[in-house]
Design a protein around this motif. Structure first.
Motif, PDB file in Angstrom:
ATOM      1  N   ARG A 132      10.882 -21.542   2.591  1.00 61.80           N
ATOM      2  CA  ARG A 132      10.801 -20.960   1.374  1.00 61.80           C
ATOM      3  C   ARG A 132       9.122 -20.066   1.404  1.00 61.80           C
ATOM      4  NH1 ARG A 132      12.647 -21.521  -3.759  1.00 61.80           N
ATOM      5  NH2 ARG A 132      13.681 -23.483  -3.568  1.00 61.80           N
ATOM      6  N   SER A 135       9.096 -17.085   3.607  1.00 61.58           N
ATOM      7  CA  SER A 135       9.843 -16.017   2.822  1.00 61.58           C
ATOM      8  C   SER A 135       9.127 -15.072   2.038  1.00 61.58           C
ATOM      9  CB  SER A 135      11.033 -16.483   2.410  1.00 61.58           C
ATOM     10  OG  SER A 135      12.067 -16.980   3.265  1.00 61.58           O
ATOM     11  N   LEU A 136       8.238 -15.978   0.994  1.00 58.35           N
ATOM     12  CA  LEU A 136       7.401 -15.342   0.053  1.00 58.35           C
ATOM     13  C   LEU A 136       6.460 -14.652   0.721  1.00 58.35           C
ATOM     14  CD1 LEU A 136       7.534 -18.115  -2.556  1.00 58.35           C
ATOM     15  CD2 LEU A 136       8.727 -16.126  -2.620  1.00 58.35           C
ATOM     16  N   GLU A 137       5.642 -15.269   1.845  1.00 53.97           N
ATOM     17  CA  GLU A 137       4.644 -14.750   2.228  1.00 53.97           C
ATOM     18  C   GLU A 137       4.914 -13.290   3.264  1.00 53.97           C
ATOM     19  OE1 GLU A 137       1.948 -18.818   2.948  1.00 53.97           O
ATOM     20  OE2 GLU A 137       3.005 -17.982   4.789  1.00 53.97           O
ATOM     21  N   GLY A 139       7.548 -11.352   2.637  1.00 53.81           N
ATOM     22  CA  GLY A 139       8.506 -10.412   1.764  1.00 53.81           C
ATOM     23  C   GLY A 139       9.780 -10.270   2.626  1.00 53.81           C
ATOM     24  N   GLU A 141      13.966 -12.162   3.234  1.00 58.96           N
ATOM     25  CA  GLU A 141      14.793 -13.277   3.124  1.00 58.96           C
ATOM     26  C   GLU A 141      15.087 -13.936   4.470  1.00 58.96           C
ATOM     27  OE1 GLU A 141      19.220 -12.541   2.216  1.00 58.96           O
ATOM     28  OE2 GLU A 141      18.531 -13.283   0.289  1.00 58.96           O
TER      29      GLU A 141
END
Length: 338
Positions: A132, A135-137, A139, A141
């Motif tokens: 998770r 994915s955020l770092e 950018g 999926e």
């Protein structure tokens, strides 16, 4: 960023470079750009889902060198096969968390073995959180392909495996379809029971090249349980279409080696499955000579890289939907090139 086809799945992270299922193995696979990573899960004595390829852990941790656990060594029959060693279900999570990861194939992957004894065993929750954050770092999926191991065996010990898996996924925020989750197993019954708990995901039935699924052997007897080979036939695929979203097969099923080990594929398995609306994943694409079909091996020894592009090309041209790779960078570059 659009998802590539086939999906490139970091098999136990990036175990071509780091000990499998270690934090650095997953971190490296994510940094190298895989579409998903694949944690295998087994259970501790107190019901914690830990990330190990097998519940026997002498080859992938330092447990055999820990005198305080010497008396835990034992023999057990798992899915009809006897094993000797140390087993996760004989440890609490507090005890297991003191162990350190080791390279499973040090004779082939000496660089990975240089990272031995430096990293603790992970829980499933640790991997879910790691993906998770990545994915955020990054950018983009990134998915998880979760393999449930030995569900019938753990059920025999009193564990409600589907309920435990579903509860952990819900607690981690991975059960409602917001994140790309695939669940796979060699036992179809556990897939169906996890889905009954309301988990949203893609459901993949793992098929060996030979043998029979142990859940059906336990329920029906060996003589009546269907073989994996039959399930991979057109008639068998008819029976599972609609029950699962796809299958994941040993690469030998696609390569179809003859009696001399020469590749004759791609076999029709991918076309047959696609005709029935089923996706097809395959495992495991590895570049070392030890894992390649004979015609693709070089003369440099088992640990050296052979003509992996030649073998992988047969798999790519078969039209698979997902590939499991040990060397994440090679997999991303090769299967993403098309």
């Amino acid at each position: 960023m659009p998802r590539r086809t086939p999906l490139v799945i970091g098999h136990r992270g990036a175990p071509g470079y780091r000990p499998e299922h270690s934090r650095s193995s997953y971190a490296l696979a994510l940094a190298m750009g895989v579409d998903a990573v694949e944690p295998d899960v087994v259970l501790t004595r107190d019901g914690v889902l830990v990330v190990r390829h097998e519940n026997e852990i002498s080859g992938t941790t330092d447990v055999a060198h820990r005198p305080e656990f010497a008396d835990r060594r034992t023999s057990k029959t798992i899915d009809g096969t006897e094993h000797v060693g140390w087993f996760t279900e004989d440890f609490s999570w507090a005890e297991l968390s003191t162990l350190r990861c080791r390279e499973r194939l040090p004779h082939l992957r000496a660089t990975s073995a240089s990272f031995d004894d430096a990293q603790p065993v992970l829980r499933l929750r640790d991997v879910l959180d790691l993906v998770r954050v990545a994915s955020l770092e990054q950018g983009r999926e990134i998915g998880v392909v979760l393999e449930i191991k030995h569900a019938t065996y753990f059920h025999s010990l009193g564990f409600d495996v589907p309920a435990i898996v579903a509860a952990e996924l819900a607690a981690a925020g991975w059960a409602d379809g917001a994140l790309p989750l695939t669940i796979e197993s060699f036992e179809s019954t556990v897939l169906l029971r996890v889905r009954e708990h309301g988990v949203v995901g893609t459901w993949i039935y793992l098929l060996e090249a030979s043998g029979r699924p142990f859940d059906l052997v336990a329920a029906l007897g060996k003589a009546s349980a269907p073989t994996y080979k039959r399930t991979a036939s057109p008639e068998g695929l008819d029976e599972i279409a609609g029950l699962v979203d796809g299958i994941s097969v040993d690469k030998k099923v696609i390569l179809a080696p003859d009696r001399l080990g020469r590749v004759t594929g791609p076999s029709p398995i991918v076309t047959d499955a696609h005709a029935r609306g089923l996706r097809v994943f395959t495992w495991t694409c590895r570049p070392e000579n030890a894992f390649l079909a004979g015609q693709f091996r070089s003369k440099a020894g088992d640990a050296a890289l052979g003509d992996w592009q030649g073998e992988w090309g047969v798999i790519r041209d078969a039209g698979v939907d997902g590939v499991f790779v040990d060397h994440a960078d090679l997999g991303v570059a090769f299967f993403g090139a098309g």
